[in-house]
Motif scaffolding. Sequence first.
Motif, mmCIF file in Angstrom:
data_model
loop_
_atom_site.group_PDB
_atom_site.id
_atom_site.type_symbol
_atom_site.label_atom_id
_atom_site.label_comp_id
_atom_site.label_asym_id
_atom_site.label_seq_id
_atom_site.Cartn_x
_atom_site.Cartn_y
_atom_site.Cartn_z
ATOM 1 N N SER A 41 63.310 42.077 51.891
ATOM 2 C CA SER A 41 62.662 42.802 50.727
ATOM 3 C C SER A 41 63.990 43.341 50.167
ATOM 4 C CB SER A 41 61.587 43.838 51.468
ATOM 5 O OG SER A 41 60.539 43.118 51.844
ATOM 6 N N GLU A 94 50.505 33.133 42.807
ATOM 7 C CA GLU A 94 50.928 32.193 43.579
ATOM 8 C C GLU A 94 52.344 31.455 42.902
ATOM 9 O OE1 GLU A 94 48.778 29.788 46.599
ATOM 10 O OE2 GLU A 94 47.071 30.316 45.300
ATOM 11 N N ARG A 134 52.443 35.061 46.794
ATOM 12 C CA ARG A 134 52.669 34.205 47.974
ATOM 13 C C ARG A 134 53.358 32.726 47.448
ATOM 14 N NH1 ARG A 134 47.366 32.151 50.460
ATOM 15 N NH2 ARG A 134 47.467 34.323 51.495
ATOM 16 N N ARG A 154 49.531 40.952 45.388
ATOM 17 C CA ARG A 154 50.461 40.481 46.202
ATOM 18 C C ARG A 154 50.972 39.065 45.686
ATOM 19 N NH1 ARG A 154 45.548 39.737 47.684
ATOM 20 N NH2 ARG A 154 44.733 38.069 48.931
ATOM 21 N N GLU A 169 53.966 37.741 50.407
ATOM 22 C CA GLU A 169 53.313 37.384 51.863
ATOM 23 C C GLU A 169 54.488 36.322 52.464
ATOM 24 O OE1 GLU A 169 49.479 36.347 51.413
ATOM 25 O OE2 GLU A 169 48.790 38.266 51.110
ATOM 26 N N GLU A 170 55.527 36.811 52.906
ATOM 27 C CA GLU A 170 56.239 35.626 53.705
ATOM 28 C C GLU A 170 57.005 36.548 54.952
ATOM 29 O OE1 GLU A 170 56.525 32.697 53.230
ATOM 30 O OE2 GLU A 170 55.458 32.886 51.360
ATOM 31 N N ALA A 171 56.577 36.002 56.052
ATOM 32 C CA ALA A 171 57.169 36.633 57.420
ATOM 33 C C ALA A 171 58.523 36.931 57.530
ATOM 34 C CB ALA A 171 56.494 35.935 58.598
ATOM 35 N N LEU A 185 45.828 37.515 44.609
ATOM 36 C CA LEU A 185 47.057 36.972 44.999
ATOM 37 C C LEU A 185 47.597 36.070 43.788
ATOM 38 C CD1 LEU A 185 48.771 36.006 47.471
ATOM 39 C CD2 LEU A 185 46.945 34.230 47.770
ATOM 40 N N PRO A 244 53.654 43.294 47.171
ATOM 41 C CA PRO A 244 54.484 42.666 48.330
ATOM 42 C C PRO A 244 54.375 40.887 48.284
ATOM 43 C CG PRO A 244 52.581 43.462 48.880
ATOM 44 C CD PRO A 244 52.652 44.039 47.711
#
Length: 241
Positions: A239, A148, A189, A187, A233-235, A146, A231
């Motif tokens: 994209s 960040e 975030r 990924r 990671e954000e709802a 991950l 990807p």
Amino acid sequence: MTFDPPLIPATLVRRYKRFLFDAELATGERITGFCPNTGSMLGLTAPGSRCYLARHTVGPTRKFSHALELVEADGTLVGINTGRPNRLVEEAIAAGLIGSLGQYAERRREQKYGINSRIDILLRDPLRGVAYVEVKNVHYRREAGLAEFPDSVTSRGAKHLEEMGDMVEAGHRAVMVYLIQRDDIDRLRICRDLDPAYAAAFDRAMKRGVEACAIRCKITSHEIRAESLVPVEEACLNSVV
């Protein structure tokens, strides 16, 4: 992008005053060099870390002959030079790695926009219109796989997100590209605990229609290149297409 001339292996002694570092060469010589990264470089400054340096000719605009390029952390090489991402993203666009961005007819760097700002890459096309591409350098990792962003408070980064939202509302396309200078990532975030204001600005930008993507780089001591999208990671993420 190939490192030419080849990088020089060394051992990091310390990084300090934002722009400086000390290292020990394989010969045992201690040198002071230029660090092309003004950020916190969180997790990348441990004394004794293996690193790789670029060698330059000293002149009127260059005080030090060595510049820090790569640091080994968590068992992988990490690119720390914040002067690299724009070029790497341009290469990724040209190679068709970022959705339809490679289909724009014209591509320019460092164009003025917003309030005293410059967009990293401006794309124009008679049919597609205008796309503003903002590039952010990423190298922070505290959880396996991950990445960040950011690794410290960045009010400038939050300002860019607001201006990108303004471009969307003006009828243009705006894309945030997070360039990850390490290859042990799958990924990305947004780092909400280290900079809640940036996270809030990111959420607002997504709601206004700003697009976002993250690109992982492949790095060796010989070259660095944009490899593939990973990807975010954000709802509420928009994209890139």
